[in-house]
Design a protein around this motif. Structure first.
Motif, PDB file in Angstrom:
ATOM      1  N   SER A 369      -9.190  13.784 -50.659  1.00 29.32           N
ATOM      2  CA  SER A 369      -9.058  12.324 -50.700  1.00 29.32           C
ATOM      3  C   SER A 369      -8.481  11.756 -49.409  1.00 29.32           C
ATOM      4  CB  SER A 369      -8.153  11.907 -51.868  1.00 29.32           C
ATOM      5  OG  SER A 369      -8.771  12.157 -53.111  1.00 29.32           O
ATOM      6  N   ALA A 370      -7.942  12.632 -48.557  1.00 27.00           N
ATOM      7  CA  ALA A 370      -7.226  12.153 -47.365  1.00 27.00           C
ATOM      8  C   ALA A 370      -8.126  11.354 -46.433  1.00 27.00           C
ATOM      9  CB  ALA A 370      -6.623  13.348 -46.627  1.00 27.00           C
ATOM     10  N   ASN A 371      -9.334  11.849 -46.184  1.00 23.55           N
ATOM     11  CA  ASN A 371     -10.225  11.161 -45.247  1.00 23.55           C
ATOM     12  C   ASN A 371     -10.543   9.747 -45.707  1.00 23.55           C
ATOM     13  OD1 ASN A 371     -13.629  10.910 -44.704  1.00 23.55           O
ATOM     14  ND2 ASN A 371     -12.242  11.010 -42.963  1.00 23.55           N
ATOM     15  N   SER A 372     -10.872   9.572 -46.971  1.00 21.38           N
ATOM     16  CA  SER A 372     -11.194   8.238 -47.486  1.00 21.38           C
ATOM     17  C   SER A 372      -9.989   7.305 -47.395  1.00 21.38           C
ATOM     18  CB  SER A 372     -11.673   8.326 -48.940  1.00 21.38           C
ATOM     19  OG  SER A 372     -12.920   8.960 -49.019  1.00 21.38           O
ATOM     20  N   LEU A 373      -8.804   7.840 -47.721  1.00 21.78           N
ATOM     21  CA  LEU A 373      -7.594   7.021 -47.632  1.00 21.78           C
ATOM     22  C   LEU A 373      -7.349   6.579 -46.199  1.00 21.78           C
ATOM     23  CD1 LEU A 373      -5.054   5.843 -48.945  1.00 21.78           C
ATOM     24  CD2 LEU A 373      -3.914   8.036 -48.517  1.00 21.78           C
ATOM     25  N   PHE A 374      -7.520   7.494 -45.252  1.00 24.16           N
ATOM     26  CA  PHE A 374      -7.309   7.146 -43.841  1.00 24.16           C
ATOM     27  C   PHE A 374      -8.361   6.148 -43.352  1.00 24.16           C
ATOM     28  CE2 PHE A 374      -5.190  11.538 -43.303  1.00 24.16           C
ATOM     29  CZ  PHE A 374      -3.946  11.000 -43.592  1.00 24.16           C
ATOM     30  N   ILE A 375      -9.590   6.269 -43.850  1.00 25.41           N
ATOM     31  CA  ILE A 375     -10.635   5.304 -43.473  1.00 25.41           C
ATOM     32  C   ILE A 375     -10.248   3.909 -43.961  1.00 25.41           C
ATOM     33  CG2 ILE A 375     -12.981   4.541 -44.032  1.00 25.41           C
ATOM     34  CD1 ILE A 375     -13.117   6.608 -41.952  1.00 25.41           C
ATOM     35  N   ILE A 376      -9.811   3.814 -45.211  1.00 25.55           N
ATOM     36  CA  ILE A 376      -9.419   2.521 -45.776  1.00 25.55           C
ATOM     37  C   ILE A 376      -8.295   1.887 -44.948  1.00 25.55           C
ATOM     38  CG2 ILE A 376      -8.350   1.407 -47.776  1.00 25.55           C
ATOM     39  CD1 ILE A 376      -9.821   3.499 -49.525  1.00 25.55           C
ATOM     40  N   ILE A 377      -7.349   2.711 -44.508  1.00 27.98           N
ATOM     41  CA  ILE A 377      -6.197   2.197 -43.757  1.00 27.98           C
ATOM     42  C   ILE A 377      -6.558   1.846 -42.320  1.00 27.98           C
ATOM     43  CG2 ILE A 377      -3.906   2.784 -42.841  1.00 27.98           C
ATOM     44  CD1 ILE A 377      -3.542   4.582 -45.318  1.00 27.98           C
ATOM     45  N   PHE A 378      -7.298   2.741 -41.650  1.00 22.68           N
ATOM     46  CA  PHE A 378      -7.438   2.616 -40.199  1.00 22.68           C
ATOM     47  C   PHE A 378      -8.755   2.001 -39.714  1.00 22.68           C
ATOM     48  CE2 PHE A 378      -4.249   6.020 -40.629  1.00 22.68           C
ATOM     49  CZ  PHE A 378      -3.253   5.486 -39.821  1.00 22.68           C
ATOM     50  N   TRP A 433       0.192  20.102 -42.128  1.00 19.61           N
ATOM     51  CA  TRP A 433      -0.776  20.586 -41.136  1.00 19.61           C
ATOM     52  C   TRP A 433      -2.183  20.083 -41.456  1.00 19.61           C
ATOM     53  CZ3 TRP A 433       0.719  23.372 -36.857  1.00 19.61           C
ATOM     54  CH2 TRP A 433       2.009  23.888 -36.869  1.00 19.61           C
ATOM     55  N   LEU A 434      -2.570  20.199 -42.702  1.00 15.47           N
ATOM     56  CA  LEU A 434      -3.902  19.729 -43.100  1.00 15.47           C
ATOM     57  C   LEU A 434      -4.015  18.217 -42.986  1.00 15.47           C
ATOM     58  CD1 LEU A 434      -4.881  21.884 -46.222  1.00 15.47           C
ATOM     59  CD2 LEU A 434      -6.188  21.657 -44.104  1.00 15.47           C
ATOM     60  N   LEU A 435      -2.989  17.500 -43.391  1.00 13.19           N
ATOM     61  CA  LEU A 435      -3.040  16.038 -43.362  1.00 13.19           C
ATOM     62  C   LEU A 435      -3.145  15.515 -41.936  1.00 13.19           C
ATOM     63  CD1 LEU A 435      -0.418  15.174 -46.138  1.00 13.19           C
ATOM     64  CD2 LEU A 435      -2.918  15.119 -46.297  1.00 13.19           C
ATOM     65  N   ILE A 436      -2.429  16.135 -40.993  1.00 17.23           N
ATOM     66  CA  ILE A 436      -2.549  15.723 -39.587  1.00 17.23           C
ATOM     67  C   ILE A 436      -3.951  16.005 -39.076  1.00 17.23           C
ATOM     68  CG2 ILE A 436      -1.755  16.196 -37.241  1.00 17.23           C
ATOM     69  CD1 ILE A 436       1.021  16.740 -38.411  1.00 17.23           C
ATOM     70  N   THR A 437      -4.500  17.154 -39.469  1.00 20.14           N
ATOM     71  CA  THR A 437      -5.881  17.485 -39.071  1.00 20.14           C
ATOM     72  C   THR A 437      -6.866  16.449 -39.599  1.00 20.14           C
ATOM     73  OG1 THR A 437      -5.417  19.855 -38.987  1.00 20.14           O
ATOM     74  CG2 THR A 437      -7.718  19.204 -39.301  1.00 20.14           C
ATOM     75  N   TYR A 438      -6.753  16.111 -40.879  1.00 16.27           N
ATOM     76  CA  TYR A 438      -7.659  15.111 -41.456  1.00 16.27           C
ATOM     77  C   TYR A 438      -7.487  13.755 -40.789  1.00 16.27           C
ATOM     78  CZ  TYR A 438      -9.028  18.268 -45.242  1.00 16.27           C
ATOM     79  OH  TYR A 438      -9.552  19.320 -45.966  1.00 16.27           O
ATOM     80  N   LEU A 439      -6.262  13.405 -40.402  1.00 13.27           N
ATOM     81  CA  LEU A 439      -6.028  12.128 -39.725  1.00 13.27           C
ATOM     82  C   LEU A 439      -6.735  12.099 -38.367  1.00 13.27           C
ATOM     83  CD1 LEU A 439      -4.552   9.388 -39.641  1.00 13.27           C
ATOM     84  CD2 LEU A 439      -2.610  10.576 -38.590  1.00 13.27           C
ATOM     85  N   LEU A 440      -6.583  13.164 -37.588  1.00 10.36           N
ATOM     86  CA  LEU A 440      -7.246  13.235 -36.282  1.00 10.36           C
ATOM     87  C   LEU A 440      -8.759  13.240 -36.432  1.00 10.36           C
ATOM     88  CD1 LEU A 440      -4.885  15.840 -34.575  1.00 10.36           C
ATOM     89  CD2 LEU A 440      -5.152  13.435 -33.918  1.00 10.36           C
ATOM     90  N   HIS A 441      -9.261  13.946 -37.433  1.00 11.90           N
ATOM     91  CA  HIS A 441     -10.708  13.972 -37.668  1.00 11.90           C
ATOM     92  C   HIS A 441     -11.225  12.591 -38.078  1.00 11.90           C
ATOM     93  CE1 HIS A 441     -11.150  18.613 -38.356  1.00 11.90           C
ATOM     94  NE2 HIS A 441     -10.647  18.290 -37.187  1.00 11.90           N
ATOM     95  N   THR A 442     -10.432  11.868 -38.862  1.00 11.64           N
ATOM     96  CA  THR A 442     -10.834  10.509 -39.242  1.00 11.64           C
ATOM     97  C   THR A 442     -10.909   9.607 -38.021  1.00 11.64           C
ATOM     98  OG1 THR A 442      -9.822  10.751 -41.424  1.00 11.64           O
ATOM     99  CG2 THR A 442     -10.241   8.506 -40.655  1.00 11.64           C
ATOM    100  N   PHE A 443      -9.941   9.723 -37.113  1.00 12.94           N
ATOM    101  CA  PHE A 443      -9.977   8.951 -35.877  1.00 12.94           C
ATOM    102  C   PHE A 443     -11.236   9.302 -35.072  1.00 12.94           C
ATOM    103  CE2 PHE A 443      -5.054   8.449 -35.572  1.00 12.94           C
ATOM    104  CZ  PHE A 443      -5.112   7.520 -36.605  1.00 12.94           C
ATOM    105  N   GLY A 444     -11.578  10.589 -35.063  1.00 12.34           N
ATOM    106  CA  GLY A 444     -12.792  11.002 -34.371  1.00 12.34           C
ATOM    107  C   GLY A 444     -14.041  10.404 -34.999  1.00 12.34           C
ATOM    108  N   GLU A 445     -14.070  10.399 -36.337  1.00 12.21           N
ATOM    109  CA  GLU A 445     -15.214   9.824 -37.051  1.00 12.21           C
ATOM    110  C   GLU A 445     -15.349   8.336 -36.745  1.00 12.21           C
ATOM    111  OE1 GLU A 445     -16.781   9.245 -41.665  1.00 12.21           O
ATOM    112  OE2 GLU A 445     -14.714   9.815 -41.252  1.00 12.21           O
TER     113      GLU A 445
END
Length: 534
Positions: A369-378, A433-445
């Protein structure tokens, strides 16, 4: 997850449809009420898709005694890659079927029904187990579970191919061409995608803790809810997404011939699949995945070569097609890393992450769910940032945004490299560790995905625009496939694989960051090839 599947039909729709001068029909807050119909249909469809996706590789890789299929990592990763590749590949014929046989609205309806059927098919072994207490002791368990699993996946791929590329096209038809509200309408629509993508892993993973098949069944129930509201509020879509009726005898005959041919092809595919399920035709998922990658690479190379040398294009158009070909490669590299979220990183969360919080174990799928949450926020912040930079005349060019996207993806895997070092030493790693990775990947997306879609439509020669968008989706399909292949090697499923895992992650970092640096160097030459396109 910006969900690229919706854009192809939207762009095609803008070319083909003549819109009225103002929004017609009932409105809600200035937008057509039909937007809410499509919003909730898409939200529940994404709920079903991402709920099942959060469980997919975990179910395959779990031992039979734990209710899983007991596949090895290599096989599980290959199947995952083939499945996610199929979703993107079948979006292309899905749009074609809608244009020629079913119409957009019926395609969405039938696609949803097939998706729900797929999820419930995957849940059949669980139902059988409830009514047959000796089920777990029976030899039929493995055959039934495996057959229902693969059959369900095929239904979901086919249904998604029918629904996803066409529902966004109906959204486009709700607004007049050039309407200032259209972008806002699509923003609302895509918010539904990410709400569904956020809620689904949480809900389905919770049910899967009880029984895997309950998780699959809940995903199907979500699709059913979407279909119910789609039918009940369908009056707000009156006159939208209808199939153009055949008028001349020639058109009627051609359509009947097309229907008959399609039925024969589908029957042939169904028969072939039946032979595979019964073990008459042996199946090696890993070999099929690798062969599929080779096939996609050859098709892409031949297609771009043919278009440049024999497509009847002028010099400027050839240069722009060349840019699309270059971006095809870098797009495939990006998605081959990004889409490991549901495979490699999902297995890492299960095997090597400390998920204990106050005596409660976080279900593995929750991390999806992390990627979708980060997309909604950022996503709104990224949009505002590009506007601000443009006003200051500092906005990066499209190739540079592409390069930034790859660099951020690489930084995410660099985080996982250090996490893998901890795991290889025999310690569980913190969820951070995973959450930071998903955050950086979301920024990349957010840096790459919207840019790639927009740039493809701008660079494509008008008579090949649909095909160029198809090639963009082919690059995503290729990336998804490679992500599954990598998952079989970098998931640390054995002692030897665990020792090699940090090296596998560093290889991903080297490849992705290297690709980013190459693109940084090539950005100026690429920018010149783009001509007047920004």
């Amino acid at each position: 997850m910006t969900d690229n599947l919706g854009f192809e039909s939207h762009e095609k729709d803008l070319q083909k449809k003549a819109y009225p001068e103002e929004i017609q029909g009932p409105k809600l807050f200035g937008h057509p009420k039909g937007l809410m119909t499509l919003f909730f249909t898409e939200m529940w469809e994404r709920f079903s898709f991402y709920g099942m996706r959060a469980l997919l590789i975990l179910f395959m890789a779990s031992p039979v005694v734990d209710g899983g299929l007991g596949f090895g990592d290599k096989t599980s990763g290959a199947i995952y890659g083939l499945y996610t590749m199929g979703v993107y590949l079948l979006a292309l014929p899905g749009g074609w079927f809608a244009d020629r046989l079913l119409g957009l609205k019926k395609s969405v309806w039938y696609g949803g029904l097939i998706i729900a059927l797929g999820h419930f098919t995957m849940g059949v072994p669980g139902i059988w187990g409830l009514i047959n207490s000796s089920f777990e002791e029976s030899a039929v368990v493995t055959r039934l579970d495996t057959t229902c699993f693969f059959l369900g996946l095929i239904f979901i791929v086919v249904g998604t191919g029918l629904l996803k590329p066409n529902i966004s096209s109906i959204v486009g038809q709700l607004y007049p061409e050039g309407s200032a509200k259209r972008d806002a309408g699509f923003s609302i629509f895509y918010m539904g995608i990410n709400i569904g993508g956020f809620l689904a892993p949480l809900a389905c993973s919770t049910f899967a803790k009880i029984d895997w098949h309950l998780g699959f069944g809940l995903a199907g129930f979500g699709m059913v809810l979407g279909l119910i509201q789609y039918k009940l509020s369908g009056k707000y879509l009156e006159g939208k997404g209808e199939l153009k009726k055949s008028k001349s005898p020639q058109e009627i005959r051609a359509r009947k011939k097309l229907v008959n041919t399609s039925i024969l092809v589908l029957a042939g595919v169904a028969f072939l699949l039946l032979l595979m399920f019964q073990g008459i035709i042996p199946v090696n998922a890993a070999a099929i995945a690798e062969a599929s990658f080779t096939f996609i690479a050859i098709v892409a190379f031949l297609y771009f070569g043919f278009l440049i040398f024999f497509g009847g294009l002028n010099s400027d158009q050839k240069k722009k097609v060349g840019v699309v070909a270059i971006l095809f490669v870098f797009s495939a590299i990006f998605w081959s890393g990004f889409e490991q979220a549901g495979s490699t990183l999902n297995l890492f969360a299960k095997r090597f992450t400390d998920r204990q919080v106050l005596g409660w174990e976080i279900p593995t799928g929750y991390f999806q769910s992390a990627n979708s949450l980060f997309i909604i926020i950022f996503a709104p912040l990224f949009g505002a940032m590009w506007v601000w930079l443009a006003r200051k005349q500092l906005e990066p060019s499209s190739p540079l945004k592409f390069a930034f996207g790859l660099l951020l993806l690489g930084m995410g895997f660099l985080v996982m490299y250090f996490a893998a070092k901890i795991a290889a030493s025999g310690h569980l790693v913190a969820p951070t560790w995973l959450l930071i990775t998903y955050l950086l990947h979301t920024f990349g997306e957010l840096s790459l995905s919207p840019v790639g879609l927009s740039l493809t439509t701008k660079l494509a020669p008008k008579k090949f625009e649909g095909q160029m968008m198809g090639m963009w989706f082919l690059s995503i399909a290729c990336g998804n496939l490679v992500a599954g292949i990598i998952a079989g090697k970098a998931s640390g499923g054995s002692k030897t694989a665990l020792e090699a895992m940090p090296g596998q992650y560093f290889l991903i970092v080297s490849t992705v960051v290297g690709a980013s640096l190459v693109l940084f160097i090539l950005s100026k030459p690429i920018r010149r090839l783009m001509g007047n396109v920004h």
